[in-house]
Design a protein around this motif. Structure first.
Motif, PDB file in Angstrom:
ATOM      1  N   ALA A 115      91.182  83.787  38.444  1.00 53.96           N
ATOM      2  CA  ALA A 115      89.766  84.000  38.939  1.00 53.96           C
ATOM      3  C   ALA A 115      89.044  82.557  38.964  1.00 53.96           C
ATOM      4  O   ALA A 115      88.239  82.122  39.764  1.00 53.96           O
ATOM      5  CB  ALA A 115      89.162  85.051  38.535  1.00 53.96           C
ATOM      6  N   LYS A 116      89.126  81.989  37.515  1.00 55.48           N
ATOM      7  CA  LYS A 116      88.443  80.765  37.250  1.00 55.48           C
ATOM      8  C   LYS A 116      88.775  79.846  38.258  1.00 55.48           C
ATOM      9  O   LYS A 116      87.955  78.808  38.588  1.00 55.48           O
ATOM     10  CB  LYS A 116      88.458  80.520  35.925  1.00 55.48           C
ATOM     11  CG  LYS A 116      88.007  81.770  34.883  1.00 55.48           C
ATOM     12  CD  LYS A 116      88.356  81.229  33.361  1.00 55.48           C
ATOM     13  CE  LYS A 116      87.892  82.247  32.366  1.00 55.48           C
ATOM     14  NZ  LYS A 116      88.098  82.050  30.968  1.00 55.48           N
ATOM     15  N   VAL A 117      90.046  79.628  38.394  1.00 60.52           N
ATOM     16  CA  VAL A 117      90.476  78.438  39.316  1.00 60.52           C
ATOM     17  C   VAL A 117      89.916  78.601  40.626  1.00 60.52           C
ATOM     18  O   VAL A 117      89.469  77.791  41.533  1.00 60.52           O
ATOM     19  CB  VAL A 117      91.990  78.420  39.487  1.00 60.52           C
ATOM     20  CG1 VAL A 117      92.484  77.497  40.542  1.00 60.52           C
ATOM     21  CG2 VAL A 117      92.531  77.958  37.985  1.00 60.52           C
ATOM     22  N   GLU A 149      99.844  74.186  35.708  1.00 59.01           N
ATOM     23  CA  GLU A 149     101.122  73.684  35.059  1.00 59.01           C
ATOM     24  C   GLU A 149     101.753  74.553  34.131  1.00 59.01           C
ATOM     25  O   GLU A 149     101.356  75.709  33.763  1.00 59.01           O
ATOM     26  CB  GLU A 149     100.226  72.434  34.054  1.00 59.01           C
ATOM     27  CG  GLU A 149     101.194  71.753  32.970  1.00 59.01           C
ATOM     28  CD  GLU A 149     100.378  70.918  32.144  1.00 59.01           C
ATOM     29  OE1 GLU A 149     100.608  69.668  32.160  1.00 59.01           O
ATOM     30  OE2 GLU A 149      99.833  71.655  31.379  1.00 59.01           O
ATOM     31  N   GLY A 150     103.206  74.201  34.300  1.00 60.31           N
ATOM     32  CA  GLY A 150     103.959  75.273  33.531  1.00 60.31           C
ATOM     33  C   GLY A 150     105.575  74.543  33.765  1.00 60.31           C
ATOM     34  O   GLY A 150     105.814  73.524  34.163  1.00 60.31           O
ATOM     35  N   THR A 178     100.373  69.506  40.201  1.00 54.80           N
ATOM     36  CA  THR A 178      99.714  70.706  39.007  1.00 54.80           C
ATOM     37  C   THR A 178      98.429  70.232  38.664  1.00 54.80           C
ATOM     38  O   THR A 178      97.960  69.062  38.477  1.00 54.80           O
ATOM     39  CB  THR A 178     100.861  70.976  37.970  1.00 54.80           C
ATOM     40  OG1 THR A 178     100.877  69.753  37.155  1.00 54.80           O
ATOM     41  CG2 THR A 178     102.124  71.080  38.700  1.00 54.80           C
ATOM     42  N   TYR A 179      97.760  71.601  38.000  1.00 57.62           N
ATOM     43  CA  TYR A 179      96.648  71.191  37.275  1.00 57.62           C
ATOM     44  C   TYR A 179      96.567  71.961  35.917  1.00 57.62           C
ATOM     45  O   TYR A 179      97.252  72.917  35.755  1.00 57.62           O
ATOM     46  CB  TYR A 179      95.242  71.758  38.024  1.00 57.62           C
ATOM     47  CG  TYR A 179      95.605  73.215  38.414  1.00 57.62           C
ATOM     48  CD1 TYR A 179      94.918  74.264  37.826  1.00 57.62           C
ATOM     49  CD2 TYR A 179      95.952  73.501  39.741  1.00 57.62           C
ATOM     50  CE1 TYR A 179      95.524  75.484  37.803  1.00 57.62           C
ATOM     51  CE2 TYR A 179      95.952  74.768  40.079  1.00 57.62           C
ATOM     52  CZ  TYR A 179      95.779  76.008  39.074  1.00 57.62           C
ATOM     53  OH  TYR A 179      95.846  77.235  39.581  1.00 57.62           O
ATOM     54  N   ARG A 180      95.714  71.572  34.840  1.00 60.61           N
ATOM     55  CA  ARG A 180      95.663  72.001  33.672  1.00 60.61           C
ATOM     56  C   ARG A 180      94.565  72.890  33.418  1.00 60.61           C
ATOM     57  O   ARG A 180      94.632  74.054  32.668  1.00 60.61           O
ATOM     58  CB  ARG A 180      95.744  71.033  32.373  1.00 60.61           C
ATOM     59  CG  ARG A 180      97.290  70.481  32.603  1.00 60.61           C
ATOM     60  CD  ARG A 180      97.092  69.010  31.358  1.00 60.61           C
ATOM     61  NE  ARG A 180      96.068  68.135  32.169  1.00 60.61           N
ATOM     62  CZ  ARG A 180      95.861  66.959  31.498  1.00 60.61           C
ATOM     63  NH1 ARG A 180      96.289  66.506  30.438  1.00 60.61           N
ATOM     64  NH2 ARG A 180      94.912  65.902  32.250  1.00 60.61           N
TER      65      ARG A 180
END
Length: 361
Positions: A192-194, A294-295, A309-311
């Motif tokens: 949700a924050k993303v 990221e993962g 990817t994003y952190r």
């Protein structure tokens, strides 16, 4: 091999299926379901090809299952009894179940003697569910597989596949800058924050979120000004509401991905560090740039090479803005991603892997 694949549609898509599909026969209903492409990355090659030795059932769909029962002269409406009758009628040798929370270990013990191998897919924590009666539990999340092994199950790595029809949507104009489709609820806090952060780009970019909102969310948003304030926790932020559309599945989703420069993805909170949900295969298979958190990703999904990817939520917004603007870099990564998933995760590769797993049991 006589293969039987059982598929559960779940509550959200079940409503769509009931509204849009009115089959005159069981076979017609299955054909229409397969044409819709819902969950196609999980459907095995013989079932997709509707081979005579492969059978597909939607074990949580009363109307369709009752059609089959009536065609066979059965009077029962019990879904479990119908599914068992289908398996026996088909003379199934391998039972592959995508709905083990409905048809778990107790169901396996009732299977007819013709069934020689039982496999189920489960890629989420499942509480005290007992799947140990299955010969094999499969998914593509190593940490989830470890949990099943700790519960006494045999568990092995298996993966979704690129749907062949995705290639129909991989080319052409892409007027949507960022697309997200999937579930949104208060239980998906990280996601949700993303979504909130990336939605800030909507003032200058075309952002589209196709969201499967809960019944409580739909109810509270129907009343302006917080008239039901104790339900405000279900209300989505204004920025999300501004870009929200109705949920999409299957070919509807492919069509939108084919119009999107970037497909935004984010794991739900219980996924740990494992990545590789079905959205990854759908986005890459339809030629969009996958922007995901990221993962630990499956082979072929590498940051900066085949995906991005994003952190943090802020980094998701920054990277979305960067790759919307840099069409050349975006297109190169997206095309490498499309080539990678088609090479590594085709239907034939998936079917070969399934047979290897059966041989190992």
């Amino acid at each position: 091999m006589r293969l039987f694949q059982n598929i559960g549609l779940g509550s959200a898509y079940s409503n769509v299926f009931r509204r849009t599909v009115t089959p005159r026969s069981f076979d017609e209903g299955i054909r229409l379901f397969l044409e819709h492409r819902y969950g196609a990355p999980h459907i095995l090659e013989p079932v997709e090809a509707q081979r005579s030795d492969a059978f597909c059932a939607l074990g949580d769909q009363p109307r369709l299952q009752s059609l089959w029962a009536a065609e066979q002269g059965l009077t029962t409406s019990d879904l479990e009894q119908i599914l068992l009758a289908q398996i026996e009628h088909h003379r199934t040798e391998v039972f592959y179940n995508l709905d083990p929370m409905r048809y778990g270990g107790a169901f396996v013990q009732k299977l007819p003697g013709c069934v020689k191998r039982t496999v189920c897919w489960r890629a989420a924590p499942s509480g005290n569910a007992d799947l140990s009666q299955y010969d094999l539990v499969v998914c593509n999340f190593p940490s989830i597989l470890a949990e099943w092994r700790n519960k006494g199950c045999r568990a092995e790595y298996f993966h979704p596949a690129v749907d062949r029809v995705m290639g129909e949507y991989a080319f052409g104009d892409r007027p949507i800058d960022v697309l997200f489709f999937g579930s949104y609820s208060r239980h998906h806090r990280a996601r949700a924050k993303v979504l909130e952060e990336v939605a800030q780009l909507a003032s200058k970019r075309k952002i589209v979120y196709c969201l499967d909102a809960s019944r409580w969310t739909q109810l509270v948003e129907a009343f302006p000004g917080g008239l039901i304030r104790y339900l405000d926790k279900y209300r989505r932020p204004p920025g999300i509401v501004a870009v929200a559309r109705a949920p999409v599945w299957g070919r509807q989703a492919y069509e939108l991905i084919g119009q999107a420069k970037i497909v935004l993805n984010g794991a739900i909170d219980m996924a740990g560090n494992d990545r590789g949900n079905m959205r990854c295969f759908e986005a890459m298979g339809c030629g969009a740039l996958l922007l995901s958190d990221e993962g630990q990703y499956p082979d072929g999904m590498q940051d900066g090479t085949t995906i991005v990817t994003y952190r943090t939520p802020e980094e998701a917004r920054t990277r979305a803005h960067t790759y919307i603007s840099d069409g050349e870099a975006r297109s190169k990564i997206a095309e490498r991603g499309r080539e990678a998933v088609n090479r590594l995760y085709s239907k034939s590769v998936q079917w070969q892997r399934f047979n290897e797993l059966l041989s190992s049991i």
